[in-house]
Design a protein around this motif. Sequence first.
Motif, PDB file in Angstrom:
ATOM      1  N   VAL A   9      27.728  -2.875  42.242  1.00 58.43           N
ATOM      2  CA  VAL A   9      28.602  -1.776  41.844  1.00 58.43           C
ATOM      3  C   VAL A   9      28.982  -0.926  43.054  1.00 58.43           C
ATOM      4  O   VAL A   9      30.144  -0.515  43.208  1.00 58.43           O
ATOM      5  CB  VAL A   9      27.929  -0.918  40.751  1.00 58.43           C
ATOM      6  N   PHE A  10      28.045  -0.677  43.940  1.00 61.26           N
ATOM      7  CA  PHE A  10      28.375   0.125  45.118  1.00 61.26           C
ATOM      8  C   PHE A  10      29.321  -0.630  46.041  1.00 61.26           C
ATOM      9  O   PHE A  10      30.186  -0.019  46.684  1.00 61.26           O
ATOM     10  CB  PHE A  10      27.094   0.521  45.861  1.00 61.26           C
ATOM     11  N   GLU A  11      29.184  -1.940  46.132  1.00 62.60           N
ATOM     12  CA  GLU A  11      30.086  -2.715  46.990  1.00 62.60           C
ATOM     13  C   GLU A  11      31.488  -2.778  46.424  1.00 62.60           C
ATOM     14  O   GLU A  11      32.477  -2.738  47.175  1.00 62.60           O
ATOM     15  CB  GLU A  11      29.537  -4.134  47.179  1.00 62.60           C
ATOM     16  N   GLU A  12      31.597  -2.873  45.103  1.00 59.42           N
ATOM     17  CA  GLU A  12      32.900  -3.118  44.480  1.00 59.42           C
ATOM     18  C   GLU A  12      33.600  -1.860  44.000  1.00 59.42           C
ATOM     19  O   GLU A  12      34.835  -1.831  43.942  1.00 59.42           O
ATOM     20  CB  GLU A  12      32.718  -4.086  43.295  1.00 59.42           C
TER      21      GLU A  12
ATOM     22  N   THR B  74      28.289   1.853  34.078  1.00 58.30           N
ATOM     23  CA  THR B  74      28.622   0.532  34.602  1.00 58.30           C
ATOM     24  C   THR B  74      27.393  -0.138  35.212  1.00 58.30           C
ATOM     25  O   THR B  74      27.139  -1.330  34.991  1.00 58.30           O
ATOM     26  CB  THR B  74      29.733   0.649  35.660  1.00 58.30           C
ATOM     27  N   ILE B  75      26.632   0.610  35.994  1.00 57.37           N
ATOM     28  CA  ILE B  75      25.396   0.066  36.572  1.00 57.37           C
ATOM     29  C   ILE B  75      24.447  -0.350  35.453  1.00 57.37           C
ATOM     30  O   ILE B  75      23.794  -1.400  35.526  1.00 57.37           O
ATOM     31  CB  ILE B  75      24.738   1.105  37.505  1.00 57.37           C
ATOM     32  N   TRP B  76      24.358   0.491  34.416  1.00 60.47           N
ATOM     33  CA  TRP B  76      23.495   0.175  33.268  1.00 60.47           C
ATOM     34  C   TRP B  76      23.912  -1.160  32.655  1.00 60.47           C
ATOM     35  O   TRP B  76      23.074  -2.030  32.406  1.00 60.47           O
ATOM     36  CB  TRP B  76      23.608   1.292  32.231  1.00 60.47           C
TER      37      TRP B  76
ATOM     38  N   SER C 124      30.264   5.760  51.616  1.00 57.38           N
ATOM     39  CA  SER C 124      29.740   6.814  50.746  1.00 57.38           C
ATOM     40  C   SER C 124      28.229   6.929  50.910  1.00 57.38           C
ATOM     41  O   SER C 124      27.512   5.933  51.013  1.00 57.38           O
ATOM     42  CB  SER C 124      30.069   6.503  49.281  1.00 57.38           C
ATOM     43  N   GLU C 125      27.737   8.163  50.946  1.00 56.13           N
ATOM     44  CA  GLU C 125      26.304   8.420  51.056  1.00 56.13           C
ATOM     45  C   GLU C 125      25.669   8.694  49.698  1.00 56.13           C
ATOM     46  O   GLU C 125      24.504   9.091  49.626  1.00 56.13           O
ATOM     47  CB  GLU C 125      26.054   9.599  51.990  1.00 56.13           C
ATOM     48  N   ALA C 126      26.428   8.487  48.631  1.00 51.93           N
ATOM     49  CA  ALA C 126      25.864   8.693  47.289  1.00 51.93           C
ATOM     50  C   ALA C 126      24.703   7.741  47.060  1.00 51.93           C
ATOM     51  O   ALA C 126      24.677   6.631  47.589  1.00 51.93           O
ATOM     52  CB  ALA C 126      26.937   8.483  46.228  1.00 51.93           C
ATOM     53  N   GLN C 127      23.755   8.187  46.269  1.00 50.41           N
ATOM     54  CA  GLN C 127      22.571   7.395  45.963  1.00 50.41           C
ATOM     55  C   GLN C 127      22.507   7.132  44.468  1.00 50.41           C
ATOM     56  O   GLN C 127      23.233   7.744  43.677  1.00 50.41           O
ATOM     57  CB  GLN C 127      21.303   8.123  46.426  1.00 50.41           C
ATOM     58  N   ALA C 128      21.638   6.221  44.095  1.00 49.32           N
ATOM     59  CA  ALA C 128      21.441   5.900  42.684  1.00 49.32           C
ATOM     60  C   ALA C 128      20.009   5.434  42.487  1.00 49.32           C
ATOM     61  O   ALA C 128      19.338   5.028  43.436  1.00 49.32           O
ATOM     62  CB  ALA C 128      22.425   4.823  42.219  1.00 49.32           C
ATOM     63  N   ALA C 129      19.556   5.520  41.257  1.00 50.16           N
ATOM     64  CA  ALA C 129      18.207   5.070  40.906  1.00 50.16           C
ATOM     65  C   ALA C 129      18.255   4.444  39.522  1.00 50.16           C
ATOM     66  O   ALA C 129      19.093   4.811  38.683  1.00 50.16           O
ATOM     67  CB  ALA C 129      17.226   6.235  40.929  1.00 50.16           C
TER      68      ALA C 129
ATOM     69  N   ALA D 269      18.233  -5.405  38.326  1.00 49.94           N
ATOM     70  CA  ALA D 269      18.543  -4.002  38.611  1.00 49.94           C
ATOM     71  C   ALA D 269      19.016  -3.835  40.050  1.00 49.94           C
ATOM     72  O   ALA D 269      20.000  -3.125  40.325  1.00 49.94           O
ATOM     73  CB  ALA D 269      17.320  -3.137  38.330  1.00 49.94           C
ATOM     74  N   GLU D 270      18.328  -4.481  40.989  1.00 49.00           N
ATOM     75  CA  GLU D 270      18.704  -4.355  42.397  1.00 49.00           C
ATOM     76  C   GLU D 270      20.099  -4.927  42.642  1.00 49.00           C
ATOM     77  O   GLU D 270      20.926  -4.311  43.325  1.00 49.00           O
ATOM     78  CB  GLU D 270      17.674  -5.079  43.270  1.00 49.00           C
ATOM     79  N   GLN D 271      20.361  -6.083  42.081  1.00 44.32           N
ATOM     80  CA  GLN D 271      21.664  -6.716  42.299  1.00 44.32           C
ATOM     81  C   GLN D 271      22.788  -5.932  41.649  1.00 44.32           C
ATOM     82  O   GLN D 271      23.894  -5.839  42.195  1.00 44.32           O
ATOM     83  CB  GLN D 271      21.622  -8.150  41.773  1.00 44.32           C
TER      84      GLN D 271
END
Length: 719
Positions: free
Chosen positions: A383-386, A662-664, A392-397, A376-378
């Motif tokens: 996704v945020f890097e690519e 995509t993160i999912w 961006s200051e957007a967050q995710a959980a 999950a962490e990776q």
Amino acid sequence: MSGNGKKRPPLVAERRYPANGAGKKKKPTARKAAAPARRKAAPKRQKPKSTLGWILLPFRWAVRILWAFSWRVGLVTALIIAGFSFYFAAQLPPMDELIDGRTRGSVTMTDYTGEVFAWRGDQFGGMVQAETVSPHLHNAVVATEDKRFYRHFGLSPRGIASAVRINLREGRGPLSGHGGSTITQQTAKLLCLGVPFDPAKWDTEAAYEADCRRSSLWRKAREAVFAMGMEIAYTKQEILSIYLNRSYLGAGSRGFEAAAQRYFGVSAAEVNPAQAAMLAGLLTAPSTNAPTRDLQRAQNRASTVLGLMQDQGYLTAQQAQAARATPATLSESARQQSGGFFADWVMESGPEFFTRNTTEDVTIRTTLDQDIQAAAEQALIRVFEEEVREGSEAQAAIVVMSADGAVRAMVGGRNISATGAFNRATQALRQTGSAFKPFIFATALDLGMSPYAMIDDAPTCWKRPGSPDWCPENYDRTFKGPVSMVQALAESRNIPAILVSEDVGRELVRNVANGFGLDGDLAAGPALALGVSESTLLDMTGAYAGILNGGSAVTPYGLTDLRIQGDDAPLMDATNSGIRERIIREEAARQLTWMMTKVVEEGTGRRARIDGWEIAGKSGTTQGSRDAWFIGFTGDYVTGVWMGYDDNRQLSGVTGGGLPATIWRETMVEVLRDKSPTPLPMTIPQPPETTGVLTNPGGEVLDTEVMNLLDNILNSPSN
């Protein structure tokens, strides 16, 4: 001649009388003239005969008076100091009672396999003694903190004078900055000069310790006297043992045994020179220099300590160079830094008297799977890097759990190594958008409605008094006419969702959602169907787990076993405690699962597809794209993803079926790697021979409160 008959030696006239007065006796006045010669034997008693002597006379008298006063005052002061030192010495308890001075206990957390992954509270690894720790550790501490430790009596005048000189040279006060404290004085501070923690006086242990570290002239004097009392009461080795056990060394570690275990996974008796130097280097600034915070900084400080050890003869040049060439590194468990948000959640959700305020050393076995946590962490980082613009200051959980509510992984934000930070998975209440729609259709299926039931996706309005009619639209601003409930969910169409909610009854929909764990204030009007109510990602993921397990509610949990360290019997055993009462029929849950597979196969969740796996899920995007969700499940795991800004700003070009999906997928590809596909517990219903079309029954009149809610979601994106 004399009368004794003996002949006297002749007198030398020239020596007794003047040359011109031979044969004459000297006048009596000549004898009186010799008297002043006797008075000259004590010249200091004469009054000064020069100007300089008169000038220096007052100073001589002042020095004599000052000396007479000083040695008497010094003697009295020495007697007083000695008296207080012996008084403190008499009050000090046996050394063993001072080893563990914590006012609260520690919590050690293990994953589901029993491997330690997190620590909280004040860790104490057990008593160590100056004679039993690694010689390298003993030498590193003495070399760094007090090279004259074995030669002074609690105070080091040379050290104090050097510290004062450095402080003045650097523009500080004489007592500000460098203190010149000996190990004995530092130990006296750790003991708070014998003052125990009193909850009535200090609200927290941190406040107590801050008060103990206050620096003033009076406190310095007390510290010095207390230190000499310790030197009277204890041996040097005992004082050093107290110091080694009570020092704080960062990352919640109290004492060198806890720190050695925390950072290197070895005992304090086994550390090598490089590890010993790193541990000793933490004494000056334990939180700043902690290797779990900045490994390079800790290694640089250790290099300095190695130089001190070499200068003082504890290491040869070759040994010091070898230690620098292979610096100390963190153990695998310390290096992983996994599950910080998860550990914080366990501490908050567990029983307070055994977690946040424990006075015992507790071990908690949790549900965490470190492989899933790492996946999950990776995935989030990748996704945020690519795919997210730089800066961006957007967050995710992210939350991953089993069907019974056992949480396997939790990421509460992009700073994955944070502890004590705001956890967006458990603390952020956000509107759910279309991620709420499965509970509308769950209610309908539980009442016997077919997944193939037709609903009229047509322009529909509700009347409101004193205002124009409210006529919501779909996200794509089109209407498809009669659509099945399956298609309506797959395409996340707003009008059919509202119509179904109104048909089965908002109150019943609200009850089903509450039953699955969505306990917040759910909207009172038709806005309920469009997800304007707020929830946390943890609760939403837990609600979807209820669908996967066949319709029974779950309570998300992370604690499975709690026991006092050293005890075999657990105090708590929460295994499989997540399953609660049934909310909808199992058949309804299985049909809903099938409907949700269409979201991934044909609808808004296509980015979440993984070849060879059956996946059910639902996307959600709220008003103005302020929140984007994707929650989906396989036969084994339910995973929820949320994305947004902490200040509720609008996301740019992000919908639930986009980056969250995509993160999912990135998370679950790693989770499912090397696993055999597990079929979903679903039922494919038979299409009915005939079915009616559900339409708006007549344009219900909405009151003002309901319409205000509807205004907030007018034209809301739903995918």
